[in-house]
Design a protein around this motif. Structure first.
Motif, PDB file in Angstrom:
ATOM      1  N   LEU A   1      43.608  71.198  74.538  1.00 58.34           N
ATOM      2  CA  LEU A   1      44.483  71.649  75.618  1.00 58.34           C
ATOM      3  C   LEU A   1      45.148  72.988  75.325  1.00 58.34           C
ATOM      4  O   LEU A   1      45.481  73.731  76.245  1.00 58.34           O
ATOM      5  CB  LEU A   1      45.558  70.598  75.908  1.00 58.34           C
ATOM      6  CG  LEU A   1      45.045  69.310  76.556  1.00 58.34           C
ATOM      7  CD1 LEU A   1      46.177  68.306  76.694  1.00 58.34           C
ATOM      8  CD2 LEU A   1      44.398  69.597  77.901  1.00 58.34           C
ATOM      9  N   LEU A   2      45.329  73.306  74.051  1.00 56.09           N
ATOM     10  CA  LEU A   2      45.982  74.555  73.660  1.00 56.09           C
ATOM     11  C   LEU A   2      45.012  75.579  73.078  1.00 56.09           C
ATOM     12  O   LEU A   2      45.436  76.602  72.560  1.00 56.09           O
ATOM     13  CB  LEU A   2      47.086  74.264  72.638  1.00 56.09           C
ATOM     14  CG  LEU A   2      48.219  73.359  73.125  1.00 56.09           C
ATOM     15  CD1 LEU A   2      49.164  73.042  71.977  1.00 56.09           C
ATOM     16  CD2 LEU A   2      48.964  74.015  74.279  1.00 56.09           C
TER      17      LEU A   2
ATOM     18  N   THR B 169      32.751  81.419  67.655  1.00 57.42           N
ATOM     19  CA  THR B 169      33.623  80.493  68.370  1.00 57.42           C
ATOM     20  C   THR B 169      32.780  79.503  69.157  1.00 57.42           C
ATOM     21  O   THR B 169      31.622  79.776  69.497  1.00 57.42           O
ATOM     22  CB  THR B 169      34.580  81.222  69.337  1.00 57.42           C
ATOM     23  OG1 THR B 169      33.815  81.881  70.343  1.00 57.42           O
ATOM     24  CG2 THR B 169      35.478  82.207  68.604  1.00 57.42           C
ATOM     25  N   VAL B 170      33.394  78.353  69.410  1.00 63.21           N
ATOM     26  CA  VAL B 170      32.774  77.322  70.233  1.00 63.21           C
ATOM     27  C   VAL B 170      33.817  76.825  71.227  1.00 63.21           C
ATOM     28  O   VAL B 170      35.024  76.964  71.008  1.00 63.21           O
ATOM     29  CB  VAL B 170      32.224  76.147  69.385  1.00 63.21           C
ATOM     30  CG1 VAL B 170      31.064  76.605  68.510  1.00 63.21           C
ATOM     31  CG2 VAL B 170      33.307  75.490  68.558  1.00 63.21           C
ATOM     32  N   ALA B 171      33.337  76.263  72.303  1.00 60.39           N
ATOM     33  CA  ALA B 171      34.228  75.687  73.309  1.00 60.39           C
ATOM     34  C   ALA B 171      34.844  74.400  72.762  1.00 60.39           C
ATOM     35  O   ALA B 171      34.235  73.721  71.933  1.00 60.39           O
ATOM     36  CB  ALA B 171      33.443  75.398  74.589  1.00 60.39           C
ATOM     37  N   PRO B 172      36.038  74.034  73.216  1.00 60.61           N
ATOM     38  CA  PRO B 172      36.674  72.800  72.750  1.00 60.61           C
ATOM     39  C   PRO B 172      36.131  71.564  73.469  1.00 60.61           C
ATOM     40  O   PRO B 172      36.866  70.854  74.161  1.00 60.61           O
ATOM     41  CB  PRO B 172      38.156  73.048  73.042  1.00 60.61           C
ATOM     42  CG  PRO B 172      38.159  73.961  74.209  1.00 60.61           C
ATOM     43  CD  PRO B 172      36.937  74.829  74.062  1.00 60.61           C
ATOM     44  N   VAL B 173      34.836  71.326  73.322  1.00 62.28           N
ATOM     45  CA  VAL B 173      34.159  70.190  73.950  1.00 62.28           C
ATOM     46  C   VAL B 173      33.279  69.499  72.905  1.00 62.28           C
ATOM     47  O   VAL B 173      32.889  70.104  71.905  1.00 62.28           O
ATOM     48  CB  VAL B 173      33.312  70.623  75.166  1.00 62.28           C
ATOM     49  CG1 VAL B 173      34.203  71.175  76.286  1.00 62.28           C
ATOM     50  CG2 VAL B 173      32.279  71.665  74.767  1.00 62.28           C
ATOM     51  N   ASP B 174      32.949  68.239  73.164  1.00 63.77           N
ATOM     52  CA  ASP B 174      32.204  67.428  72.192  1.00 63.77           C
ATOM     53  C   ASP B 174      30.888  68.048  71.747  1.00 63.77           C
ATOM     54  O   ASP B 174      30.522  67.945  70.566  1.00 63.77           O
ATOM     55  CB  ASP B 174      31.941  66.034  72.760  1.00 63.77           C
ATOM     56  CG  ASP B 174      33.198  65.179  72.843  1.00 63.77           C
ATOM     57  OD1 ASP B 174      34.177  65.474  72.118  1.00 63.77           O
ATOM     58  OD2 ASP B 174      33.207  64.219  73.642  1.00 63.77           O
ATOM     59  N   VAL B 175      30.151  68.681  72.649  1.00 62.46           N
ATOM     60  CA  VAL B 175      28.847  69.236  72.264  1.00 62.46           C
ATOM     61  C   VAL B 175      28.971  70.388  71.271  1.00 62.46           C
ATOM     62  O   VAL B 175      27.978  70.785  70.658  1.00 62.46           O
ATOM     63  CB  VAL B 175      28.019  69.683  73.492  1.00 62.46           C
ATOM     64  CG1 VAL B 175      27.687  68.502  74.382  1.00 62.46           C
ATOM     65  CG2 VAL B 175      28.706  70.779  74.255  1.00 62.46           C
ATOM     66  N   SER B 176      30.181  70.894  71.089  1.00 62.51           N
ATOM     67  CA  SER B 176      30.381  71.975  70.122  1.00 62.51           C
ATOM     68  C   SER B 176      30.281  71.502  68.679  1.00 62.51           C
ATOM     69  O   SER B 176      30.028  72.307  67.786  1.00 62.51           O
ATOM     70  CB  SER B 176      31.741  72.633  70.352  1.00 62.51           C
ATOM     71  OG  SER B 176      31.752  73.295  71.593  1.00 62.51           O
ATOM     72  N   VAL B 177      30.468  70.209  68.442  1.00 62.52           N
ATOM     73  CA  VAL B 177      30.397  69.705  67.067  1.00 62.52           C
ATOM     74  C   VAL B 177      28.992  69.893  66.493  1.00 62.52           C
ATOM     75  O   VAL B 177      28.840  70.561  65.455  1.00 62.52           O
ATOM     76  CB  VAL B 177      30.879  68.238  66.986  1.00 62.52           C
ATOM     77  CG1 VAL B 177      30.710  67.698  65.573  1.00 62.52           C
ATOM     78  CG2 VAL B 177      32.336  68.138  67.444  1.00 62.52           C
ATOM     79  N   PRO B 178      27.945  69.361  67.127  1.00 60.71           N
ATOM     80  CA  PRO B 178      26.612  69.621  66.563  1.00 60.71           C
ATOM     81  C   PRO B 178      26.212  71.093  66.640  1.00 60.71           C
ATOM     82  O   PRO B 178      25.497  71.593  65.770  1.00 60.71           O
ATOM     83  CB  PRO B 178      25.678  68.729  67.388  1.00 60.71           C
ATOM     84  CG  PRO B 178      26.420  68.401  68.629  1.00 60.71           C
ATOM     85  CD  PRO B 178      27.879  68.444  68.271  1.00 60.71           C
ATOM     86  N   GLU B 179      26.689  71.801  67.656  1.00 60.89           N
ATOM     87  CA  GLU B 179      26.394  73.236  67.770  1.00 60.89           C
ATOM     88  C   GLU B 179      26.927  73.985  66.547  1.00 60.89           C
ATOM     89  O   GLU B 179      26.214  74.795  65.941  1.00 60.89           O
ATOM     90  CB  GLU B 179      27.030  73.779  69.048  1.00 60.89           C
ATOM     91  CG  GLU B 179      26.845  75.247  69.276  1.00 60.89           C
ATOM     92  CD  GLU B 179      27.597  75.717  70.514  1.00 60.89           C
ATOM     93  OE1 GLU B 179      28.171  76.831  70.460  1.00 60.89           O
ATOM     94  OE2 GLU B 179      27.621  75.000  71.532  1.00 60.89           O
ATOM     95  N   ALA B 180      28.165  73.708  66.160  1.00 60.40           N
ATOM     96  CA  ALA B 180      28.761  74.371  64.997  1.00 60.40           C
ATOM     97  C   ALA B 180      28.053  73.960  63.706  1.00 60.40           C
ATOM     98  O   ALA B 180      27.774  74.795  62.849  1.00 60.40           O
ATOM     99  CB  ALA B 180      30.247  74.049  64.916  1.00 60.40           C
ATOM    100  N   ARG B 181      27.768  72.673  63.580  1.00 53.88           N
ATOM    101  CA  ARG B 181      27.094  72.172  62.379  1.00 53.88           C
ATOM    102  C   ARG B 181      25.723  72.844  62.206  1.00 53.88           C
ATOM    103  O   ARG B 181      25.375  73.312  61.118  1.00 53.88           O
ATOM    104  CB  ARG B 181      26.948  70.653  62.450  1.00 53.88           C
ATOM    105  CG  ARG B 181      26.332  70.047  61.209  1.00 53.88           C
ATOM    106  CD  ARG B 181      26.245  68.527  61.261  1.00 53.88           C
ATOM    107  NE  ARG B 181      25.539  68.047  62.436  1.00 53.88           N
ATOM    108  CZ  ARG B 181      26.089  67.369  63.447  1.00 53.88           C
ATOM    109  NH1 ARG B 181      27.374  67.082  63.437  1.00 53.88           N
ATOM    110  NH2 ARG B 181      25.366  66.979  64.470  1.00 53.88           N
TER     111      ARG B 181
END
Length: 158
Positions: free
Chosen positions: A77-78, A26-38
């Motif tokens: 938000l959800l 899982t990742v947090a719903p924040v922008d930095v999670s995109v490169p983290e997941a990739r």
């Protein structure tokens, strides 16, 4: 019988290829999670020696980026945590992103005037998956959210 041990010799079941498995994080719903997941998905696929061409790997990473971006932008938000699942079986790679928002997105048609700057992520996912001979879709979760997924065939000739 096995002459060394006296035990009955049974044929071994066909073993799954070494690259197969299911991994979730899982990742947090924040922008930095995109490169983290990739990066996490790239590292996993390389570590597992997934039989993917360079183009297929690039396509898979594009898909992960787009799906996580959509979850961050539209479901934060959800969604306290965005789920990412990577499934490698003998024939395909399946990438799935789960969020808590009930809206089931549909790929949007490109802006004919070329003026829009957003709304094309799912078109990219769909084009990448279908262009590689795979598939994509959206499934409801039992908790009211959704899983957006894409599957790509593996390069079995490698």
């Amino acid at each position: 019988m096995d002459s060394r041990s006296g035990a009955a010799a049974f044929p071994r079941a066909a073993e799954a290829p070494a690259h197969t498995g299911v991994w979730r994080f899982t990742v947090a719903p924040v922008d930095v999670s995109v490169p983290e997941a990739r990066h996490a998905v790239r590292d996993l696929l390389v570590r597992r020696s997934a039989p993917l061409s360079h183009d297929a790997l690039d396509g898979a990473l594009l898909i992960v980026s787009e799906l996580v971006t959509n979850a961050v932008r539209h479901a934060a938000l959800l969604t306290p945590r965005i789920g990412v699942e990577v499934t490698l079986d003998a024939r395909r790679l399946r990438l799935a992103v789960e969020d808590g928002h009930p809206y089931r997105p549909k790929a949007l048609h490109a802006d004919p005037d070329g003026q829009g700057t957003g709304g094309r992520g799912l078109l990219l996912v769909q084009a990448t998956a279908l262009g590689a001979g795979g598939d994509c879709g959206v499934d409801a979760t039992s908790t009211g959210g959704k899983v957006v997924w894409a599957a790509l065939p593996l390069d079995l000739a490698r």
